[in-house]
Design an enzyme around this catalytic site. Structure first.
Site, PDB file in Angstrom:
ATOM      1  N   CYS A  83     105.878 -25.875  59.219  1.00  9.46           N
ATOM      2  CA  CYS A  83     106.008 -24.390  59.105  1.00  9.46           C
ATOM      3  C   CYS A  83     104.987 -23.836  58.156  1.00  9.46           C
ATOM      4  O   CYS A  83     104.967 -24.526  57.139  1.00  9.46           O
ATOM      5  CB  CYS A  83     107.405 -24.053  58.815  1.00  9.46           C
ATOM      6  N   GLU A 127     113.822 -34.263  47.508  1.00 11.72           N
ATOM      7  CA  GLU A 127     114.379 -33.523  46.604  1.00 11.72           C
ATOM      8  C   GLU A 127     115.817 -33.108  47.151  1.00 11.72           C
ATOM      9  O   GLU A 127     115.867 -32.789  48.290  1.00 11.72           O
ATOM     10  CB  GLU A 127     113.728 -32.186  46.690  1.00 11.72           C
ATOM     11  N   CYS A 147     106.296 -23.310  54.478  1.00  9.03           N
ATOM     12  CA  CYS A 147     107.053 -24.148  53.693  1.00  9.03           C
ATOM     13  C   CYS A 147     106.363 -25.121  53.159  1.00  9.03           C
ATOM     14  O   CYS A 147     105.417 -25.821  53.802  1.00  9.03           O
ATOM     15  CB  CYS A 147     107.886 -24.933  54.821  1.00  9.03           C
ATOM     16  N   CYS A 188     112.415 -25.467  49.286  1.00  9.06           N
ATOM     17  CA  CYS A 188     112.191 -26.762  49.870  1.00  9.06           C
ATOM     18  C   CYS A 188     110.663 -27.370  49.787  1.00  9.06           C
ATOM     19  O   CYS A 188     109.535 -26.700  49.844  1.00  9.06           O
ATOM     20  CB  CYS A 188     112.024 -26.506  51.314  1.00  9.06           C
ATOM     21  N   CYS A 206     107.959 -33.728  56.591  1.00  4.68           N
ATOM     22  CA  CYS A 206     108.607 -33.109  57.584  1.00  4.68           C
ATOM     23  C   CYS A 206     107.380 -32.839  58.332  1.00  4.68           C
ATOM     24  O   CYS A 206     106.318 -32.851  58.109  1.00  4.68           O
ATOM     25  CB  CYS A 206     109.014 -31.693  57.446  1.00  4.68           C
ATOM     26  N   HIS A 225     112.890 -16.726  61.666  1.00  2.00           N
ATOM     27  CA  HIS A 225     112.076 -16.213  60.931  1.00  2.00           C
ATOM     28  C   HIS A 225     111.042 -15.335  61.617  1.00  2.00           C
ATOM     29  O   HIS A 225     110.208 -14.601  60.734  1.00  2.00           O
ATOM     30  CB  HIS A 225     111.197 -17.288  60.296  1.00  2.00           C
ATOM     31  N   ASN A 249     110.442 -17.960  48.523  1.00  2.00           N
ATOM     32  CA  ASN A 249     109.780 -18.649  47.125  1.00  2.00           C
ATOM     33  C   ASN A 249     108.352 -18.874  47.546  1.00  2.00           C
ATOM     34  O   ASN A 249     107.976 -19.696  48.323  1.00  2.00           O
ATOM     35  CB  ASN A 249     110.711 -19.929  47.059  1.00  2.00           C
ATOM     36  N   GLY A 259     112.869 -31.744  55.268  1.00  2.00           N
ATOM     37  CA  GLY A 259     112.831 -32.522  56.587  1.00  2.00           C
ATOM     38  C   GLY A 259     113.633 -31.597  57.491  1.00  2.00           C
ATOM     39  O   GLY A 259     114.296 -30.640  57.220  1.00  2.00           O
ATOM     40  N   GLU A 260     113.502 -32.139  58.751  1.00  2.00           N
ATOM     41  CA  GLU A 260     114.343 -31.351  59.908  1.00  2.00           C
ATOM     42  C   GLU A 260     115.500 -32.344  60.449  1.00  2.00           C
ATOM     43  O   GLU A 260     115.402 -33.428  60.902  1.00  2.00           O
ATOM     44  CB  GLU A 260     113.251 -31.429  61.292  1.00  2.00           C
ATOM     45  N   CYS A 282     122.322 -28.796  48.279  1.00  2.00           N
ATOM     46  CA  CYS A 282     121.289 -28.913  49.316  1.00  2.00           C
ATOM     47  C   CYS A 282     120.359 -30.148  49.376  1.00  2.00           C
ATOM     48  O   CYS A 282     119.994 -30.594  48.563  1.00  2.00           O
ATOM     49  CB  CYS A 282     119.901 -27.629  49.169  1.00  2.00           C
TER      50      CYS A 282
HETATM   51  N1  SAH Z   1     113.936 -28.223  58.755  1.00  2.00           N
HETATM   52  C1  SAH Z   1     115.319 -27.416  58.613  1.00  2.00           C
HETATM   53  C2  SAH Z   1     115.836 -27.281  57.170  1.00  2.00           C
HETATM   54  C3  SAH Z   1     114.890 -27.540  56.025  1.00  2.00           C
HETATM   55  S1  SAH Z   1     114.416 -25.774  55.210  1.00  2.00           S
HETATM   56  C4  SAH Z   1     114.847 -25.820  59.128  1.00  2.00           C
HETATM   57  O1  SAH Z   1     113.719 -25.449  59.410  1.00  2.00           O
HETATM   58  O2  SAH Z   1     115.836 -25.058  59.135  1.00  2.00           O
HETATM   59  C5  SAH Z   1     115.770 -25.023  54.926  1.00  2.00           C
HETATM   60  C6  SAH Z   1     115.257 -23.526  54.904  1.00  2.00           C
HETATM   61  O3  SAH Z   1     114.531 -22.909  53.773  1.00  2.00           O
HETATM   62  C7  SAH Z   1     114.769 -22.967  56.386  1.00  2.00           C
HETATM   63  O4  SAH Z   1     115.291 -21.818  56.795  1.00  2.00           O
HETATM   64  C8  SAH Z   1     113.441 -22.853  55.793  1.00  2.00           C
HETATM   65  O5  SAH Z   1     112.571 -22.027  56.715  1.00  2.00           O
HETATM   66  C9  SAH Z   1     113.449 -22.306  54.565  1.00  2.00           C
HETATM   67  N2  SAH Z   1     112.363 -22.281  53.545  1.00  2.00           N
HETATM   68  C10 SAH Z   1     111.426 -23.262  53.721  1.00  2.00           C
HETATM   69  N3  SAH Z   1     110.301 -22.920  52.693  1.00  2.00           N
HETATM   70  C11 SAH Z   1     110.951 -21.702  52.179  1.00  2.00           C
HETATM   71  C12 SAH Z   1     110.409 -20.902  50.935  1.00  2.00           C
HETATM   72  N4  SAH Z   1     109.208 -21.466  50.378  1.00  2.00           N
HETATM   73  N5  SAH Z   1     111.113 -19.951  50.497  1.00  2.00           N
HETATM   74  C13 SAH Z   1     112.193 -19.637  51.191  1.00  2.00           C
HETATM   75  N6  SAH Z   1     112.607 -20.204  52.399  1.00  2.00           N
HETATM   76  C14 SAH Z   1     112.231 -21.458  52.766  1.00  2.00           C
END
Ligand code: SAH
Length: 366
Positions: A137, A112, A140, A356, A133, A240, A314, A183-184, A126
């Site tokens: 987390c 995406e 996510c 994400c 990934c 976080h 979200n 992804g990371e 973005c």
């Molecule tokens: N892997 C990387 C980048 C991808 S996610 C990282 O972890 O930073 C980008 C950001 O969106 C990260 O800070 C992640 O924790 C956050 N994120 C993931 N799912 C989310 C959600 N449902 N609502 C808000 N932020 C979210």
């Protein structure tokens, strides 16, 4: 490509050679050099092709009328294509500010990317660096779906090209790119840095380093490596949680790189680069949003280069839910009372599941 006799000089590692090597390989050539020699391409032809893809944002070869027809035909016969991502679902939010695309890659994997058109003219895209990934987390959607594979540099770059083309139709340009999609990025370090080279190339796409942000889950060795790149690309860290107990529950990666080690790495980065770090903090109701958490977090933020970015959650339909707006504001106030700098990210595109991995998760569920 320079090893081909009588052929062209495109320095290895240059953005142009990164681009040609990948596109040529995907088209069935052994390398960019093989493409050059098999078609007896001259340097100015390579420049035309590269320019068409990166500056003129051509969708495909047919649109590049500066190239002779027979050359276009030969290139496409051999499977050479400009786009490595195909949009399968494109959704626009009701307020038109957010556009989300789901893209299919050649092997059927999906990623995406999201375009956010802010008031005042800023347009941020973005992008994803991996299909899926591996970091799992808990909050996510992508993390819950598991890992498929790394993207290569042009698969990353082509997500930006897609939205740049959409914006160009409205006389607009991408002003910022964030690696905050699926992804990371630091688990796919080399391809991401190559994608940064493609995005930045003044002879091509031409986006300034300061307009690019890489967000990481907190991979210590790669943060050190990134510090030594000597580029002005911004770094964001997904923190976080302010302590290991809580962070370990939300982010399994914390077991490998606990907070003290991560923060020490951040200090080294700041010392080496004098650049700010953005600490992302997604606000989860009853999990990490207490006054005590704010106080603890403020203690980790040790000066002007530390910037907290509070992110309204979200919901991904899992067991977690987002903090109320009032709670987010109270948390920000508490941080500021303790001298930390904190901003709240404006949520966008909630009606189109713009967080994400959400669009893919929804599509697969339906
Ligand atoms: N892997 C990387 C980048 C991808 S996610 C990282 O972890 O930073 C980008 C950001 O969106 C990260 O800070 C992640 O924790 C956050 N994120 C993931 N799912 C989310 C959600 N449902 N609502 C808000 N932020 C979210």
């Amino acid at each position: 490509m320079s090893e081909v006799e009588g052929a062209v000089e495109v320095p290895e590692g240059s953005p142009q050679s990164i681009w040609f090597n990948e596109k040529a390989r995907r088209g069935g050539f052994a390398s960019g050099a093989a493409l050059v020699s098999s078609l007896d391409l001259r340097k100015y032809r390579l420049d035309q092709i590269y320019r068409a893809a990166t500056k003129e944002l051509a969708r495909d070869l047919d649109g590049v009328t500066t190239l002779p027809k027979d050359l276009r035909a030969k290139l496409s016969e051999r499977g050479f294509a400009f786009d490595s991502v195909t949009p399968t679902v494109v959704q626009r939010s009701n307020d038109k500010q957010t556009t989300k695309g789901l893209f299919r890659l050649a092997d059927g994997s999906e990623v995406e990317a999201v375009l956010m058109e802010h008031h005042g003219g800023r347009s941020t895209v973005c992008i994803s660096s991996q299909a899926g990934c591996a970091y799992a987390c808990r909050f996510c959607a992508t993390g819950q779906g598991g890992f498929t594979r790394n993207l290569d540099a042009t698969e990353i770059f082509d997500q930006a090209r897609y939205f740049a083309r959409e914006l160009a139709r409205r006389d607009k340009k991408i002003t910022n790119i964030v690696f905050m999609g699926m992804g990371e990025p630091f688990a796919n370090y080399d391809a991401v840095m190559d994608a940064v080279r493609l995005l930045h190339d003044p002879k091509g796409f031409g986006l300034g380093h300061r307009h690019i942000t890489i967000s990481t889950v907190g991979l210590v060795p790669q943060i050190d490596k990134f510090a030594s790149e000597g580029i002005q690309v911004n770094l964001a860290i997904s923190l976080h949680a302010p302590n290991d107990e809580l962070r370990g529950r939300l982010m399994p990666v914390n077991r490998k790189y606990p907070i003290a080690e991560l923060m020490a790495t951040c200090q080294r980065y700041m010392k080496a680069t004098h650049r700010k770090i953005f600490f992302e903090y997604v606000m989860l109701d009853g999990q990490n949003d207490s006054d005590a958490c704010a106080t603890e977090l403020a203690r980790l933020m040790r000066g002007p280069l530390y910037h907290v970015n509070l992110i309204p959650y979200n919901s991904t339909g899992a067991e977690l839910s987002g903090s109320s707006d009032a709670k987010v504001r109270a948390f920000q106030k508490k941080l500021e009372e303790h001298g930390a700098v904190a901003t709240v990210r404006v949520p966008m595109g909630r009606d189109i599941a713009a967080a994400c991995g959400q669009l893919k998760a929804e599509k697969n569920a339906s």
